[in-house]
Design a protein around this motif. Structure first.
Motif, PDB file in Angstrom:
ATOM      1  N   ASP A 212      -3.988  -9.236   4.887  1.00  0.00           N
ATOM      2  CA  ASP A 212      -4.424  -9.500   6.261  1.00  0.00           C
ATOM      3  C   ASP A 212      -4.764  -8.192   6.960  1.00  0.00           C
ATOM      4  N   GLU A 213      -6.053  -7.891   7.088  1.00  0.00           N
ATOM      5  CA  GLU A 213      -6.472  -6.644   7.727  1.00  0.00           C
ATOM      6  C   GLU A 213      -6.064  -6.568   9.193  1.00  0.00           C
ATOM      7  N   ASP A 214      -5.809  -7.706   9.808  1.00  0.00           N
ATOM      8  CA  ASP A 214      -5.457  -7.736  11.225  1.00  0.00           C
ATOM      9  C   ASP A 214      -3.957  -7.666  11.460  1.00  0.00           C
ATOM     10  N   ASP A 215      -3.191  -7.455  10.393  1.00  0.00           N
ATOM     11  CA  ASP A 215      -1.732  -7.383  10.500  1.00  0.00           C
ATOM     12  C   ASP A 215      -1.252  -6.098   9.857  1.00  0.00           C
ATOM     13  N   ALA A 216      -0.282  -5.446  10.472  1.00  0.00           N
ATOM     14  CA  ALA A 216       0.308  -4.250   9.876  1.00  0.00           C
ATOM     15  C   ALA A 216       1.168  -4.643   8.679  1.00  0.00           C
ATOM     16  N   PHE A 217       1.322  -3.710   7.764  1.00  0.00           N
ATOM     17  CA  PHE A 217       2.044  -3.939   6.516  1.00  0.00           C
ATOM     18  C   PHE A 217       3.178  -2.921   6.446  1.00  0.00           C
ATOM     19  N   SER A 218       4.434  -3.405   6.403  1.00  0.00           N
ATOM     20  CA  SER A 218       5.599  -2.514   6.453  1.00  0.00           C
ATOM     21  C   SER A 218       6.544  -2.788   5.299  1.00  0.00           C
TER      22      SER A 218
ATOM     23  N   PRO B  15       7.561  -6.397  -2.326  1.00  0.00           N
ATOM     24  CA  PRO B  15       6.433  -6.163  -1.409  1.00  0.00           C
ATOM     25  C   PRO B  15       5.101  -6.698  -1.901  1.00  0.00           C
ATOM     26  N   THR B  16       4.942  -6.851  -3.214  1.00  0.00           N
ATOM     27  CA  THR B  16       3.670  -7.364  -3.728  1.00  0.00           C
ATOM     28  C   THR B  16       3.440  -8.815  -3.345  1.00  0.00           C
ATOM     29  N   THR B  17       4.463  -9.477  -2.784  1.00  0.00           N
ATOM     30  CA  THR B  17       4.307 -10.878  -2.380  1.00  0.00           C
ATOM     31  C   THR B  17       4.165 -11.052  -0.871  1.00  0.00           C
ATOM     32  N   PHE B  18       4.192  -9.960  -0.110  1.00  0.00           N
ATOM     33  CA  PHE B  18       4.148 -10.079   1.351  1.00  0.00           C
ATOM     34  C   PHE B  18       2.819 -10.689   1.803  1.00  0.00           C
ATOM     35  N   SER B  19       2.896 -11.586   2.759  1.00  0.00           N
ATOM     36  CA  SER B  19       1.684 -12.246   3.248  1.00  0.00           C
ATOM     37  C   SER B  19       0.741 -11.268   3.952  1.00  0.00           C
ATOM     38  N   SER B  20       1.288 -10.209   4.551  1.00  0.00           N
ATOM     39  CA  SER B  20       0.455  -9.245   5.273  1.00  0.00           C
ATOM     40  C   SER B  20      -0.371  -8.361   4.352  1.00  0.00           C
ATOM     41  N   LEU B  21      -0.130  -8.449   3.057  1.00  0.00           N
ATOM     42  CA  LEU B  21      -0.843  -7.625   2.090  1.00  0.00           C
ATOM     43  C   LEU B  21      -2.355  -7.791   2.219  1.00  0.00           C
TER      44      LEU B  21
ATOM     45  N   GLU C 284      -2.198  -2.900  -2.101  1.00  0.00           N
ATOM     46  CA  GLU C 284      -1.632  -3.335  -3.374  1.00  0.00           C
ATOM     47  C   GLU C 284      -1.043  -2.165  -4.150  1.00  0.00           C
ATOM     48  N   ILE C 285      -1.686  -1.002  -4.074  1.00  0.00           N
ATOM     49  CA  ILE C 285      -1.135   0.190  -4.729  1.00  0.00           C
ATOM     50  C   ILE C 285       0.177   0.600  -4.068  1.00  0.00           C
ATOM     51  N   VAL C 286       0.190   0.576  -2.741  1.00  0.00           N
ATOM     52  CA  VAL C 286       1.396   0.922  -1.989  1.00  0.00           C
ATOM     53  C   VAL C 286       2.527  -0.052  -2.327  1.00  0.00           C
ATOM     54  N   ALA C 287       2.211  -1.340  -2.311  1.00  0.00           N
ATOM     55  CA  ALA C 287       3.226  -2.364  -2.578  1.00  0.00           C
ATOM     56  C   ALA C 287       3.788  -2.243  -3.987  1.00  0.00           C
ATOM     57  N   GLN C 288       2.919  -1.991  -4.964  1.00  0.00           N
ATOM     58  CA  GLN C 288       3.392  -1.884  -6.347  1.00  0.00           C
ATOM     59  C   GLN C 288       4.265  -0.652  -6.538  1.00  0.00           C
ATOM     60  N   PHE C 289       3.877   0.465  -5.917  1.00  0.00           N
ATOM     61  CA  PHE C 289       4.711   1.663  -6.011  1.00  0.00           C
ATOM     62  C   PHE C 289       6.079   1.404  -5.398  1.00  0.00           C
ATOM     63  N   ALA C 290       6.097   0.783  -4.210  1.00  0.00           N
ATOM     64  CA  ALA C 290       7.367   0.502  -3.539  1.00  0.00           C
ATOM     65  C   ALA C 290       8.223  -0.450  -4.360  1.00  0.00           C
ATOM     66  N   GLU C 291       7.594  -1.464  -4.928  1.00  0.00           N
ATOM     67  CA  GLU C 291       8.351  -2.427  -5.730  1.00  0.00           C
ATOM     68  C   GLU C 291       8.935  -1.762  -6.973  1.00  0.00           C
ATOM     69  N   ASP C 292       8.167  -0.877  -7.590  1.00  0.00           N
ATOM     70  CA  ASP C 292       8.687  -0.152  -8.756  1.00  0.00           C
ATOM     71  C   ASP C 292       9.856   0.749  -8.348  1.00  0.00           C
TER      72      ASP C 292
ATOM     73  N   ALA D  13      -5.918   7.024   3.567  1.00  0.00           N
ATOM     74  CA  ALA D  13      -6.951   6.462   4.436  1.00  0.00           C
ATOM     75  C   ALA D  13      -7.173   4.983   4.131  1.00  0.00           C
ATOM     76  N   GLU D  14      -7.873   4.317   5.033  1.00  0.00           N
ATOM     77  CA  GLU D  14      -8.221   2.895   4.919  1.00  0.00           C
ATOM     78  C   GLU D  14      -6.997   2.034   4.601  1.00  0.00           C
ATOM     79  N   PRO D  15      -5.950   2.158   5.406  1.00  0.00           N
ATOM     80  CA  PRO D  15      -4.691   1.462   5.109  1.00  0.00           C
ATOM     81  C   PRO D  15      -4.766  -0.050   5.270  1.00  0.00           C
ATOM     82  N   TRP D  16      -5.825  -0.573   5.845  1.00  0.00           N
ATOM     83  CA  TRP D  16      -5.958  -2.020   6.017  1.00  0.00           C
ATOM     84  C   TRP D  16      -6.519  -2.705   4.763  1.00  0.00           C
ATOM     85  N   ARG D  17      -7.119  -1.925   3.865  1.00  0.00           N
ATOM     86  CA  ARG D  17      -7.762  -2.532   2.701  1.00  0.00           C
ATOM     87  C   ARG D  17      -6.729  -3.098   1.740  1.00  0.00           C
ATOM     88  N   ARG D  18      -6.994  -4.282   1.241  1.00  0.00           N
ATOM     89  CA  ARG D  18      -6.052  -4.929   0.323  1.00  0.00           C
ATOM     90  C   ARG D  18      -5.842  -4.078  -0.931  1.00  0.00           C
TER      91      ARG D  18
END
Length: 332
Positions: A100-106, A92-98, A53-61, A44-49
């Motif tokens: 930005d609540e108004d931008d999707a993060f992929s 992914p931890t460096t993506f600019s969309s991380l 950040e948890i998603v990005a760190q898991f993906a980067e690992d 839930a709350e996928p727009w929250r930074r």
């Protein structure tokens, strides 16, 4: 997870349908389906930074751990798959969309030989922009069913650590099929994929984009779980409807002592035995721990879902077939 010389009979029958790399290929040699261990969690709350950040760190690992196996990664600017060695999408931890609540993060990275092929070494994540507060994001990832010496990956531990950090609303993991990332190509394989799903009930069918919609509204207009597999993660939000996590854990221990229960802050990860099961309807063989768990969790399972896949010609997994697949363990 398995060595080739210790495969249960039904798994040997499944793997015999694929080549030595556990993939099915088109006439051009491109991998269209791959067998592996598949995991998916929805949050839930996928727009929250903080969540991203948890998603990005898991993906980067994950990307770091599987770097020697990966061939492609999603470029966050062009949204195209670039060769892994030169890809901008490996951090992914460096993506600019991380932020930005108004931008999707992929995020996406794949071990397939071509950019839109199928591979069990794969990670994909999507966090939609803040448009509707009930929208869910997802992470899906995989690993080989038969690991090499350098790619040991204990999926229960990995999924549990992710659940502790992300506290998803639900998730699951087990044997699954990875399809081509190109929708036009994957559509041509929907028929064979449907046939595999009918024969092997423990085989997970994953369509993350559409699942994220119906996991939020597919149970009389409210959310629920998709179903069960070897690993099933459930938020306290749904466990409370069954009497709470402690009551559920006690019920499952009474139901069958082979269940392994992993409690974490915000949810419960249920492990149906030491290893994933597959089943084989041609032999009337059903994974009994999955069947018992599915029956027990039926009150919180979604009952409505759109077609799986493209919904194109033939519509192998149309709405009626999807409902039947979701309920496949109910009467066993």
């Amino acid at each position: 997870m398995f060595e080739r010389n210790e495969m249960p009979e039904e798994m040997s029958k499944l793997l015999a349908m694929f080549d030595d790399d556990l993939t099915a290929r088109n006439p051009g040699g491109e991998a269209m389906l791959a067998v592996g261990l598949l995991a998916a969690v929805y949050f839930a709350e996928p727009w929250r930074r903080e969540v991203r950040e948890i998603v990005a760190q898991f993906a980067e690992d994950y990307i770091t751990r599987w770097a020697s196996e990966l061939c492609w990664a999603l470029n966050p600017q062009s949204l195209s798959m670039d060769p892994f060695v030169a890809a901008e999408g490996v951090k992914p931890t460096t993506f600019s969309s991380l932020a930005d609540e108004d931008d999707a993060f992929s995020i996406a990275a794949s071990g397939a030989s071509d950019p839109y092929g199928a591979s069990a070494v794969h990670i994909g994540a999507f966090a939609p922009a803040l448009v509707r507060r009930d929208e869910l994001g997802f992470i899906r990832f995989g690993c080989p069913l038969v690991p090499s010496a350098r790619s040991r990956f204990h999926l229960p531990d990995v999924l549990l650590e992710l659940c502790k950090k992300l506290r998803p609303v639900s998730g699951y993991a087990g044997m699954g099929m990875f399809t081509s990332l190109d929708s036009a190509s994957s559509q041509r394989w929907e028929g064979p994929l449907y046939e595999l799903a009918q024969r092997f009930p423990g085989l997970e069918m994953e369509y993350s984009i559409s699942h994220s919609i119906y996991l939020a509204e597919g149970r009389d207009g409210k959310g629920g779980i998709k179903g069960v597999n070897w690993l099933t993660a459930i938020s306290d939000v749904w466990l409370d409807e069954l009497g709470g996590a402690a009551a559920v854990a006690a019920d499952l221990r009474d139901l069958d002592p082979r269940y392994i229960l992993h409690r974490y802050d915000g949810g419960l990860l249920i492990q149906a035995g030491d290893r994933p099961a597959l089943g084989d309807t041609e032999r009337d063989a059903w994974p009994d721990l999955y069947v018992k768990l599915a029956r027990y969790l039926k009150p919180i399972r979604i009952t409505r879902h759109s077609a799986f896949g493209s919904g194109g010609r033939g519509w192998a997994f149309g709405p009626q077939e999807v409902r039947a697949w979701l309920a496949r363990f109910d009467d066993r």
